[in-house]
Design a protein around this motif. Sequence first.
Motif, PDB file in Angstrom:
ATOM      1  N   GLY A 182      63.989  -3.259  57.803  1.00  0.00           N
ATOM      2  CA  GLY A 182      62.810  -2.760  57.109  1.00  0.00           C
ATOM      3  C   GLY A 182      62.354  -1.375  57.513  1.00  0.00           C
ATOM      4  N   VAL A 184      61.705  -0.177  60.606  1.00  0.00           N
ATOM      5  CA  VAL A 184      60.582  -0.456  61.505  1.00  0.00           C
ATOM      6  C   VAL A 184      60.805   0.295  62.817  1.00  0.00           C
ATOM      7  CG1 VAL A 184      59.271  -2.233  62.722  1.00  0.00           C
ATOM      8  CG2 VAL A 184      60.301  -2.744  60.483  1.00  0.00           C
ATOM      9  N   VAL A 314      51.921   0.200  47.600  1.00  0.00           N
ATOM     10  CA  VAL A 314      52.495   0.812  48.800  1.00  0.00           C
ATOM     11  C   VAL A 314      51.543   0.586  49.969  1.00  0.00           C
ATOM     12  CG1 VAL A 314      53.232   2.944  49.919  1.00  0.00           C
ATOM     13  CG2 VAL A 314      53.799   2.539  47.514  1.00  0.00           C
ATOM     14  N   GLU A 316      52.619   1.174  53.396  1.00  0.00           N
ATOM     15  CA  GLU A 316      52.921   2.047  54.538  1.00  0.00           C
ATOM     16  C   GLU A 316      54.144   2.892  54.231  1.00  0.00           C
ATOM     17  OE1 GLU A 316      53.602   1.643  59.396  1.00  0.00           O
ATOM     18  OE2 GLU A 316      53.964  -0.087  58.095  1.00  0.00           O
ATOM     19  N   ARG A 318      56.846   4.827  56.619  1.00  0.00           N
ATOM     20  CA  ARG A 318      57.161   4.835  58.055  1.00  0.00           C
ATOM     21  C   ARG A 318      58.605   5.284  58.274  1.00  0.00           C
ATOM     22  NH1 ARG A 318      56.498  -1.547  57.468  1.00  0.00           N
ATOM     23  NH2 ARG A 318      58.657  -2.124  57.006  1.00  0.00           N
ATOM     24  N   GLY A 325      61.042   4.574  55.314  1.00  0.00           N
ATOM     25  CA  GLY A 325      60.801   3.307  54.653  1.00  0.00           C
ATOM     26  C   GLY A 325      59.467   3.346  53.920  1.00  0.00           C
ATOM     27  N   ILE A 326      59.465   2.920  52.658  1.00  0.00           N
ATOM     28  CA  ILE A 326      58.235   2.797  51.879  1.00  0.00           C
ATOM     29  C   ILE A 326      57.982   1.305  51.697  1.00  0.00           C
ATOM     30  CG2 ILE A 326      57.038   3.407  49.742  1.00  0.00           C
ATOM     31  CD1 ILE A 326      59.112   5.672  49.384  1.00  0.00           C
ATOM     32  N   ALA A 327      57.056   0.765  52.472  1.00  0.00           N
ATOM     33  CA  ALA A 327      56.771  -0.671  52.450  1.00  0.00           C
ATOM     34  C   ALA A 327      55.837  -0.988  51.284  1.00  0.00           C
ATOM     35  CB  ALA A 327      56.148  -1.105  53.763  1.00  0.00           C
ATOM     36  N   CYS A 328      56.176  -2.027  50.534  1.00  0.00           N
ATOM     37  CA  CYS A 328      55.430  -2.406  49.344  1.00  0.00           C
ATOM     38  C   CYS A 328      54.975  -3.864  49.428  1.00  0.00           C
ATOM     39  CB  CYS A 328      56.281  -2.211  48.091  1.00  0.00           C
ATOM     40  SG  CYS A 328      56.815  -0.495  47.831  1.00  0.00           S
ATOM     41  N   LYS A 352      61.106  -5.912  50.332  1.00  0.00           N
ATOM     42  CA  LYS A 352      59.902  -5.186  49.949  1.00  0.00           C
ATOM     43  C   LYS A 352      59.795  -3.788  50.556  1.00  0.00           C
ATOM     44  CE  LYS A 352      57.187  -9.384  49.137  1.00  0.00           C
ATOM     45  NZ  LYS A 352      55.939 -10.117  49.467  1.00  0.00           N
ATOM     46  N   VAL A 353      60.920  -3.196  50.921  1.00  0.00           N
ATOM     47  CA  VAL A 353      60.906  -1.839  51.483  1.00  0.00           C
ATOM     48  C   VAL A 353      61.942  -0.980  50.771  1.00  0.00           C
ATOM     49  CG1 VAL A 353      61.209  -0.419  53.553  1.00  0.00           C
ATOM     50  CG2 VAL A 353      60.168  -2.679  53.742  1.00  0.00           C
ATOM     51  N   ARG A 355      64.203   2.191  51.053  1.00  0.00           N
ATOM     52  CA  ARG A 355      64.755   2.952  52.187  1.00  0.00           C
ATOM     53  C   ARG A 355      65.365   4.250  51.672  1.00  0.00           C
ATOM     54  NH1 ARG A 355      69.726   0.532  55.600  1.00  0.00           N
ATOM     55  NH2 ARG A 355      69.576  -0.821  53.783  1.00  0.00           N
TER      56      ARG A 355
END
Length: 386
Positions: A182, A184, A314, A316, A318, A325-328, A352-353, A355
């Motif tokens: 993810g 992270v 969206v 985060e 990161r 990574g665009i976390a959704c 849900k990310v 990349r």
Amino acid sequence: MSKHLFPTYKRWDLTFDSAHGSEITTTDGRKFIDLMSGIGTVNMGHNHPEIVEAVEKQLHRGWHGSNFFQYDQQEQVAALLADASGLDRVFFANSGTEANEAAIKLARKATGREEIVSFTQSFHGRTYGSMAATGQAKIHEGYAPLPAGFTYAPYNDAEQAEKKITSDTAAVIVETIQGEGGVVPGEQAFLDKVNEVANARGALLIIDEVQTGIGRTGEPFSYQKYGLRPDIVTVAKGLGNGFPVAAMMGREDLQSYFGPGSHGTTLGGNPLAMAAVQATLNVLNTPGLLSEVEDKSKHVFQHLQKQCEASDIVTEVRGAGLMIGIACEQPVAPILTKMQEKGVVALPAGEKVIRLLPPLTISEERLTQGLDIVTEAIKETAKTKA
């Protein structure tokens, strides 16, 4: 649908024809901005002229003689890697999973211990040892029994890591940024504690740089950003700019455990691979390249955070360097499909990310064009705040 290939990949309805720089062309003439770099492999861009020239030159001299021969290129490349990493010895393989297998074997042999500690949501490969070190149940499914001696701690949980690493631990294997897990980033305090406890309890620290290495995060290796002191480092993907090659690097005192017959590979370190690596490392060492990665990284994060701040989905943005990574809050598959329709290819990292792994050499203009398409696709696929 192929009649003869195992269906191991969820393939897109795109057929690769050619690629140059940060652009991929399909057989039907469509052109795509590449924000995935062959899953983080083509760090210096497709068809980089210096790398192509080096491989082509070696191609006509010979592809492979076997590792019974001494190869000048292996020693030259090993010296470059030692200089870049601060480690001393190198073993060449063909893929990241092979490099991690070598690291696991070396750690067990050197320490006389069995247990390998890794972390939940990690990814270290798909052969049996590296798969067992991977902390994802979905990767293990259907392949029992896995090799014994592997245990997992929660990522970014220093307290639990300290409990898991004991006097029976041969090695701890960790990604400084979990890619497949993810995108992270590891927290500094967590990684410092893992390094400290491993040292104190006689366990080796293995850092998996398969996706984060070769400039991806703005340093030759991402552990250098954190000030860590690994015993073993594995690298692949970007090492040969997409040419199949990998390396395991280790401290000088570990060389006595990997003597003749202890480990090997038929094709690892072949002259073509070494030509690709040497040229790639020369490009990596180009003055200003890594500072440009840092500048592009700042641009990416500022651009995405500004464009995505109004999005309902969206949560985060990161990562580090050009590993983003665009976390959704929802599955990203429809967003990635919309991006392809608009001319950008990128990847998920879990469900849900989104990349993004653009070539390090991508122009800022092209990068901005790609980012605009990414944010358009997000907005068009999900509701946005007024």
